[in-house]
Scaffold this motif. Structure first.
Motif, mmCIF file in Angstrom:
data_model
loop_
_atom_site.group_PDB
_atom_site.id
_atom_site.type_symbol
_atom_site.label_atom_id
_atom_site.label_comp_id
_atom_site.label_asym_id
_atom_site.label_seq_id
_atom_site.Cartn_x
_atom_site.Cartn_y
_atom_site.Cartn_z
ATOM 1 N N ASN A 102 0.829 -1.197 0.000
ATOM 2 C CA ASN A 102 0.000 0.000 0.000
ATOM 3 C C ASN A 102 0.871 1.258 0.000
ATOM 4 O OD1 ASN A 102 -2.225 -1.603 0.088
ATOM 5 N ND2 ASN A 102 -2.816 -1.107 2.180
ATOM 6 N N GLY A 103 0.497 2.195 -0.856
ATOM 7 C CA GLY A 103 1.185 3.474 -0.903
ATOM 8 C C GLY A 103 0.274 4.540 -1.484
ATOM 9 N N ILE A 104 0.149 5.664 -0.792
ATOM 10 C CA ILE A 104 -0.702 6.765 -1.247
ATOM 11 C C ILE A 104 0.134 8.042 -1.254
ATOM 12 C CG2 ILE A 104 -2.742 8.171 -0.767
ATOM 13 C CD1 ILE A 104 -3.979 5.785 0.622
ATOM 14 N N ALA A 105 0.141 8.721 -2.376
ATOM 15 C CA ALA A 105 0.818 10.013 -2.491
ATOM 16 C C ALA A 105 -0.233 11.085 -2.745
ATOM 17 C CB ALA A 105 1.841 9.992 -3.629
ATOM 18 N N LEU A 106 -0.299 12.068 -1.863
ATOM 19 C CA LEU A 106 -1.237 13.167 -2.001
ATOM 20 C C LEU A 106 -0.444 14.420 -2.354
ATOM 21 C CD1 LEU A 106 -3.493 12.433 1.095
ATOM 22 C CD2 LEU A 106 -3.888 11.778 -1.288
ATOM 23 N N ILE A 107 -0.706 14.962 -3.540
ATOM 24 C CA ILE A 107 0.038 16.109 -4.047
ATOM 25 C C ILE A 107 -0.808 17.360 -3.907
ATOM 26 C CG2 ILE A 107 1.258 17.083 -6.025
ATOM 27 C CD1 ILE A 107 0.463 13.401 -6.041
ATOM 28 N N CYS A 108 -0.280 18.325 -3.185
ATOM 29 C CA CYS A 108 -0.996 19.577 -2.935
ATOM 30 C C CYS A 108 -0.376 20.677 -3.782
ATOM 31 C CB CYS A 108 -0.928 19.955 -1.458
ATOM 32 S SG CYS A 108 -1.501 18.661 -0.326
ATOM 33 N N TYR A 109 -1.063 21.068 -4.829
ATOM 34 C CA TYR A 109 -0.604 22.171 -5.667
ATOM 35 C C TYR A 109 -1.095 23.471 -5.044
ATOM 36 C CZ TYR A 109 0.529 18.790 -9.340
ATOM 37 O OH TYR A 109 1.068 17.746 -10.063
ATOM 38 N N MET A 110 -0.171 24.334 -4.660
ATOM 39 C CA MET A 110 -0.545 25.562 -3.983
ATOM 40 C C MET A 110 0.578 26.573 -4.147
ATOM 41 S SD MET A 110 -0.024 24.180 -0.087
ATOM 42 C CE MET A 110 -0.107 25.806 0.609
ATOM 43 N N GLU A 111 0.283 27.800 -3.817
ATOM 44 C CA GLU A 111 1.299 28.842 -3.916
ATOM 45 C C GLU A 111 1.589 29.465 -2.566
ATOM 46 O OE1 GLU A 111 4.294 30.345 -5.589
ATOM 47 O OE2 GLU A 111 2.862 29.319 -6.892
ATOM 48 N N ASN A 112 0.563 29.980 -1.909
ATOM 49 C CA ASN A 112 0.726 30.604 -0.596
ATOM 50 C C ASN A 112 -0.307 30.024 0.361
ATOM 51 O OD1 ASN A 112 2.790 32.529 -1.349
ATOM 52 N ND2 ASN A 112 1.204 33.579 -2.493
ATOM 53 N N THR A 113 -0.010 30.093 1.639
ATOM 54 C CA THR A 113 -0.961 29.575 2.622
ATOM 55 C C THR A 113 -1.981 30.644 2.998
ATOM 56 O OG1 THR A 113 0.620 30.168 4.335
ATOM 57 C CG2 THR A 113 0.622 27.891 3.596
ATOM 58 N N ASP A 114 -2.829 31.024 2.054
ATOM 59 C CA ASP A 114 -3.902 31.948 2.412
ATOM 60 C C ASP A 114 -4.979 31.162 3.155
ATOM 61 O OD1 ASP A 114 -5.405 30.564 0.515
ATOM 62 O OD2 ASP A 114 -4.982 32.005 -1.066
ATOM 63 N N ASP A 115 -6.019 31.845 3.597
ATOM 64 C CA ASP A 115 -7.019 31.199 4.459
ATOM 65 C C ASP A 115 -7.627 29.964 3.820
ATOM 66 O OD1 ASP A 115 -6.597 33.094 6.363
ATOM 67 O OD2 ASP A 115 -8.210 34.411 5.694
ATOM 68 N N TYR A 116 -7.935 30.068 2.502
ATOM 69 C CA TYR A 116 -8.586 28.944 1.832
ATOM 70 C C TYR A 116 -7.673 27.723 1.804
ATOM 71 C CZ TYR A 116 -10.439 26.093 -1.970
ATOM 72 O OH TYR A 116 -10.887 25.044 -2.720
ATOM 73 N N GLN A 117 -6.418 27.947 1.480
ATOM 74 C CA GLN A 117 -5.493 26.832 1.358
ATOM 75 C C GLN A 117 -5.182 26.216 2.713
ATOM 76 O OE1 GLN A 117 -2.129 28.033 -1.008
ATOM 77 N NE2 GLN A 117 -3.425 29.020 -2.512
ATOM 78 N N VAL A 118 -5.060 27.023 3.742
ATOM 79 C CA VAL A 118 -4.844 26.480 5.081
ATOM 80 C C VAL A 118 -6.013 25.591 5.465
ATOM 81 C CG1 VAL A 118 -4.712 27.068 7.522
ATOM 82 C CG2 VAL A 118 -3.353 28.353 5.861
ATOM 83 N N GLU A 119 -7.212 26.017 5.163
ATOM 84 C CA GLU A 119 -8.392 25.220 5.479
ATOM 85 C C GLU A 119 -8.360 23.886 4.748
ATOM 86 O OE1 GLU A 119 -13.288 25.450 5.134
ATOM 87 O OE2 GLU A 119 -12.041 27.144 4.502
ATOM 88 N N GLU A 120 -7.956 23.904 3.475
ATOM 89 C CA GLU A 120 -7.901 22.662 2.715
ATOM 90 C C GLU A 120 -6.857 21.701 3.294
ATOM 91 O OE1 GLU A 120 -9.776 21.557 -0.002
ATOM 92 O OE2 GLU A 120 -10.997 23.173 0.810
#
Length: 226
Positions: free
Chosen positions: A180-198
């Motif tokens: 078992n192996g899971i890779a979760l890739i988070c494409y983002m630029e800055n940690t604004d409020d929306y991205q922090v929540e995600e």
């Protein structure tokens, strides 16, 4: 005389190709673990986080975490959860050329655990999609042995997007081991409020005990841009 179809080398060249400059081979890297590798064969889950901001979500000072090994040259540290059969590996700012060597050093840990879950951050500018792109996009890669994908309801990473570095090596190794192996890739630029929540929602789904910090300081709320 026609030279069509022939390879004609000019008498002199002022433009050199990359392969014209033969550089001496550099010495092989000698990365080593700080401590002797002692493998616990009862490891349930090995968490691997790679990228900016992600360490902010982990309380590395938690009494539950014990630093068991590290490679200082590549900012890699492995922690053991004292209460759970889980390991946590943090890493950032490393030379991608050393990826294969790092994965080889991680091999004993990766071979002995039941599950591997990786989280990697990549700039949103590198995400390729014909659809509307949100400030934070999370995609997943799963090895063939993963049968239950409902725990992380993220779409599969679409082509032509790829992952590289240690994360790619780890997920490839788990595929070869038929584990078992899971890779979760988070494409983002800055940690604004929306991205922090995600990202917080993502970490909420990880069963890491009390080492998860439910809130982090938002760097965008600083006075840097006043």
């Amino acid at each position: 005389m026609s030279s069509f179809g022939e390879i004609v080398e000019p008498a002199s060249r002022t433009i050199w190709e990359d392969w014209d400059d033969i550089l001496p081979e550099s010495e092989d890297s000698k990365l080593q673990w700080q401590n002797k590798v002692e493998i616990n064969h009862d490891i349930d889950t090995f968490y691997f986080i790679d990228g900016k901001y992600l360490k902010n979500f982990i309380d590395l000072q938690s009494q539950q975490l014990q630093l068991v090994n590290e490679i200082k040259e590549v900012n890699l540290r492995i922690y053991k959860n004292k209460l759970l059969h889980k390991y946590l590996c943090t890493m950032r700012d490393y030379d991608i050329v050393l990826s294969s060597e790092i994965v080889e050093l991680l091999h004993p840990y990766l071979e002995s655990c039941k599950n591997v879950i990786m989280i990697q951050t990549i700039p949103i500018s590198e995400y390729r999609s014909s659809h509307l792109v949100h400030p934070c996009v999370i995609r997943g890669l799963y090895t063939s042995a993963v049968t239950n994908k409902t725990e992380f309801k993220f779409p599969k990473l679409e082509q032509p997007n790829i992952i590289s570095g240690v994360a790619a090596g780890v997920i490839s190794l788990r595929e070869q081991l038929d584990q078992n192996g899971i890779a979760l890739i988070c494409y983002m630029e800055n940690t604004d409020d929306y991205q922090v929540e995600e990202l917080q929602k993502l970490f909420d789904k990880l069963d890491m005990g009390s080492v998860y910090k439910p809130t982090i300081n938002n760097i965008i709320s600083s006075n840097l841009y006043i």
